[in-house]
Scaffold this motif. Structure first.
Motif: not given
Length: 213
Positions: A45-49
């Protein structure tokens, strides 16, 4: 003319090189056919900056009122709300966006089944906040319903969302600033002298909102 010893050393070097090549070739030989296989799902899971955040924190989850200033006509209980802090770490906020913190209380419910004390009998006075920019201000005093109003219409108690702290921009073109602001409030509860003795509790909800012009 190359001596016999030198020729032998050269031959040994060539043979050694071939041997190394042979070892390398063996290392890259094809694997045998697989007898079976199984798949593995690899997830991430790559969170939004994030562009910072606007947040509300409260120093404690409870406070206690004690009896002070009671008279023959009423009983009065006072205390202090724990420190409330608003922090804005965002680097990019749209012009005209502003935030505010409100407080709303529920009725004081007796732990032994005694009649409740209406939330309208709880008031507060938010502490003044020193803000060099002049853009953040404390809400006004709200007094218990049984008190005489100190400002027009402010003797309602904390039955609805009353301002505690807010960002006071001058116009829709103004922009919110980064920072952290902390305040609290003096609490006052008034009851009839006939109030039933016992322990009571109320839930005071503090909410942070953001809006725009």
């Amino acid at each position: 003319m190359i001596s016999k010893g030198a020729a032998l050393r050269t031959a040994a070097g060539v043979i050694g090189g071939l041997m190394l090549v042979g070892v390398g070739s063996a290392a890259f030989a094809a694997y045998p056919d697989a007898e079976g296989s199984s798949d593995v799902d690899v997830n991430v899971d790559i969170a939004e900056v994030q562009n910072g955040a606007l947040s509300l924190t409260v120093a404690n989850t409870e406070t206690t009122l004690t009896e002070t200033g009671s008279t023959a006509e009423y009983r009065q209980f006072t205390g202090t709300l724990p420190d409330v802090t608003v922090t804005d770490t965002r680097s990019d906020v749209a012009a005209g966006a502003y935030w505010y913190v409100t407080g709303q209380a529920g009725d004081f419910v007796g732990t032994a089944g005694q009649p409740s004390i209406p939330a309208s009998q709880l008031g507060w006075t938010p502490a003044d906040i020193a803000d060099g920019s002049g853009e953040v201000a404390s809400g006004g005093e709200v007094v218990p319903a049984s008190d005489t109003a100190t400002l027009p219409g402010n003797n309602t108690g904390l039955v609805s969302g009353e301002d505690m702290l807010y960002l006071a921009l001058d116009s829709a073109d103004a922009k919110a600033v980064q920072g952290s602001w902390t305040t609290n409030a003096a609490l006052k509860l008034k009851t009839p002298v006939t109030v039933a003795p016992g322990s009571y509790s109320s839930l005071l909800t503090l909410s942070l909102f953001e809006d725009s012009y």
